[in-house]
Scaffold this motif. Sequence first.
Motif, short mmCIF file in Angstrom:
data_model
loop_
_atom_site.label_atom_id
_atom_site.label_comp_id
_atom_site.label_asym_id
_atom_site.label_seq_id
_atom_site.Cartn_x
_atom_site.Cartn_y
_atom_site.Cartn_z
N LEU A 126 0.83 -1.21 0.00
CA LEU A 126 0.00 0.00 0.00
C LEU A 126 0.86 1.26 0.00
O LEU A 126 0.55 2.23 -0.68
N ILE A 127 1.97 1.21 0.77
CA ILE A 127 2.86 2.37 0.80
C ILE A 127 3.47 2.61 -0.58
O ILE A 127 3.43 3.72 -1.13
N VAL A 128 4.00 1.54 -1.15
CA VAL A 128 4.62 1.65 -2.48
C VAL A 128 3.60 2.14 -3.50
O VAL A 128 3.90 2.97 -4.37
N ASN A 129 2.36 1.66 -3.36
CA ASN A 129 1.31 2.06 -4.28
C ASN A 129 1.00 3.54 -4.15
O ASN A 129 0.85 4.26 -5.14
N SER A 130 0.93 4.03 -2.88
CA SER A 130 0.58 5.44 -2.71
C SER A 130 1.71 6.35 -3.16
O SER A 130 1.50 7.52 -3.46
N LEU A 131 2.93 5.82 -3.21
CA LEU A 131 4.05 6.60 -3.76
C LEU A 131 4.05 6.56 -5.29
O LEU A 131 4.87 7.21 -5.93
N GLY A 132 3.15 5.74 -5.86
CA GLY A 132 3.11 5.61 -7.32
C GLY A 132 4.28 4.81 -7.86
O GLY A 132 4.73 5.03 -8.97
N TRP A 133 4.79 3.88 -7.06
CA TRP A 133 5.98 3.13 -7.46
C TRP A 133 5.69 1.75 -8.02
O TRP A 133 6.63 0.94 -8.18
N ILE A 134 4.41 1.43 -8.25
CA ILE A 134 4.10 0.13 -8.84
C ILE A 134 4.72 0.09 -10.24
O ILE A 134 4.69 1.08 -10.97
N ASP A 135 5.31 -1.05 -10.58
CA ASP A 135 5.91 -1.21 -11.90
C ASP A 135 7.14 -0.32 -12.13
O ASP A 135 7.40 0.11 -13.25
N THR A 136 7.88 -0.02 -11.06
CA THR A 136 9.10 0.78 -11.23
C THR A 136 10.26 0.09 -10.52
O THR A 136 10.06 -0.78 -9.66
N TYR A 137 11.49 0.51 -10.89
CA TYR A 137 12.67 -0.06 -10.23
C TYR A 137 12.75 0.39 -8.77
O TYR A 137 13.16 -0.38 -7.90
N GLN A 138 12.35 1.65 -8.50
CA GLN A 138 12.42 2.07 -7.10
C GLN A 138 11.48 1.26 -6.23
O GLN A 138 11.78 0.97 -5.08
N GLY A 139 10.34 0.84 -6.81
CA GLY A 139 9.43 -0.02 -6.06
C GLY A 139 10.05 -1.36 -5.75
O GLY A 139 9.75 -1.98 -4.72
N LEU A 140 10.93 -1.82 -6.63
CA LEU A 140 11.60 -3.11 -6.41
C LEU A 140 12.75 -2.97 -5.42
O LEU A 140 13.06 -3.89 -4.68
N ILE A 141 13.42 -1.79 -5.43
CA ILE A 141 14.67 -1.66 -4.67
C ILE A 141 14.47 -1.00 -3.30
O ILE A 141 14.87 -1.55 -2.28
N VAL A 142 13.84 0.18 -3.28
CA VAL A 142 13.84 0.99 -2.06
C VAL A 142 13.28 0.25 -0.83
O VAL A 142 13.88 0.32 0.24
N PRO A 143 12.15 -0.47 -0.95
CA PRO A 143 11.64 -1.12 0.26
C PRO A 143 12.62 -2.15 0.85
O PRO A 143 12.49 -2.53 2.00
N ARG A 144 13.59 -2.59 0.05
CA ARG A 144 14.56 -3.56 0.56
C ARG A 144 15.96 -2.94 0.63
O ARG A 144 16.96 -3.66 0.56
#
Lengths: 273, 410
Positions: A126-144
Amino acid sequence: MKAKHFKKLLIHGLLLSGAFIAAMPFLWMITTSLKPPGKVYDAPLFVPLYFYWSNYVKAWSFAPFPRFFLNSAIMAIGITLSQTLLSALAGYALARLKFPGRNTLFFLILGTMMIPFPITLIPSFLIVNSLGWIDTYQGLIVPRAVSAFAIFLFRQFFLSLPRELEEAALIDGANRFTIFFRIILPLSSPVIATSAIFSFLFAWNDFLWPLVVTNSTRMRTIQVGLAMFQGQYGIFWTLLMAASTIVIAPAIIAFLVAQRRFVEGITTTGLRG
Amino acid sequence: MRAIKLTVLMLAAVVLASGLGFGEKITFWHYWDGANLQALQSLIKQYEEAHPGITIEAVFVPGAELLTKLQTAIISGKTPTIAIADLIAMPTLVRSGALIPLDEYIEQTDIDMNDFFEGPLAYGSYEGRFYSLPVSASNLGLFWNKNLFKAAGLDPERPPRTWEELVEFGRIIKEKTGKWGYELYTAGGEGTTWQWQVFLWSAGGEFLSEDLSAPAFNSEAGVRALQFWVDLIHTYQISPLAPWGLFGRGEAAMVMDGSWMTQFFPMQVNFELGAAPFPYPADGEPATNMGGEQIFIFKGDPDLQQVAWDFITWFTGTEIQVQWDRLTGFMPIRRSVAQDPAYIAWVKNARPLLLPFVESMQYARPRPPVPEYPRISDIVANYIQEALYGRMTPADALDKAAAEVAQLLR
């Protein structure tokens, strides 16, 4: 003299059988990847007798694997770099700096290792989604980008370094960052290598998070690609094993490269033995 | 002069773009792989060629994770336009409120719902409305190893038709070849439950009560079906308590498996293969279990919903379904497909192993369409295992399972 030979033979025999046990799954994988489909269950399992290289061609064209490889590489390298740097910084702070609540903070970080990933999956999503990071590299990298395990690893290693080195540098007028980058990190290649291996393998093998935060085929990673061979209605063993062989190669190469550094690290720091 | 030229050029571009500009794209999540994936891609290409300007982006999601992925998508409002899901996931999805009811579309397009087999349709309806349509079906049958039958001195072209023959043939095979007679799925989970349901139904039992509000499997028929499994393992000793896969390796002579295996077994095994409707008790009735997928539309842009509906009517229509079933080996979802001469001719000539499955489709029964089904299935499978391992009698095991299921359904 004879007894010596016998001992050597025994040791080598033991080591060889150990090596065989460790290599067995890989031999099985490679053997299966080269079999025609009808022979999957037939002996021999560990020695390739057939050479159906077309399995590799078929597996490679089954899905856009070059793109999956690129995505996995960007994600794995990004995660490895950020986990290593950020965890080293955090580990150093927890090992050397004095600030209130330091130990509580450390135990809190350790505590996060006990929360199973599926529990945090939906909130993280939900956090990644609200940042608009779905389908992006930052969505894959930043949370980890940080890892509690790596912080723990670095902290324990830094505690083992002699304080005198840093004190000497302090007297020479170095500040904390200079000490960290010029004194501590060069001495830390073993733990950097260890942490990097763990981070890279974790990222390379990760499946559920990349699947959940990517919606289009173009952002998928190789582990999601591998799942294409294990369908609802059956498993394409020969193709799955061919693709697994391709996919595992970079991980093995990364390990071999890092492993040499690992040994070098131990010998050059002069802190052991 | 140059400015005018540029303006004209730009105008032309705008006109051209808007002329072609019904460029609408729908996304479609699915878990079809292998030959099924190739079939889907070729059908989509066919559709896109016939409908210029419309793009269908098919995205593969691994089957085991599809429901998780759909649920996260629903929470965040990032749903695809359409998706498929396994039958048993449908009650959960329908109750999520994220799907649109299809009744108005069905009326507008004048689709003959009676042409669909009733079994799969049950999964898409909730409180009197339709939320999904079937796109594929599968069912279970008997596969046998003709080489082992021959080696045991049995007629390799004559499969068992009753439970009694299953035991008889199995014992002969065990005695003459030392291989297992019949392979049971004993590893638990839905694999165990849905195989056992076939035995339950053919012994005359029901899984849940008719209004789906209470368990019904702890009946005389249920005990008989479970006792039969226990006997296969312990009394006749023709079935092992072992990991799945013995049949494929030629270690067991018979197995219950799905219609989709008529595609996979021939690629995997090195013996001659036969397929038949699954045996039933001499005093019982033929039965089989039904699997398959449903297709549905998520709430969202009404224009896209209309495009999605057009695609779904095309995909579930008889003509495309005949192509789809021929390319994939899925079972017909429509009577008009099952009776289609081209389809029947294809089965007879190209996929004769599929014939008994097509014939069994009339006995295929749906698993109860309740959202609790996955948990019910786990409970039942656990207690079946208790009985198979001799820790409980079949009657005890089923009563205990029924008590837990009753609590869940309350």
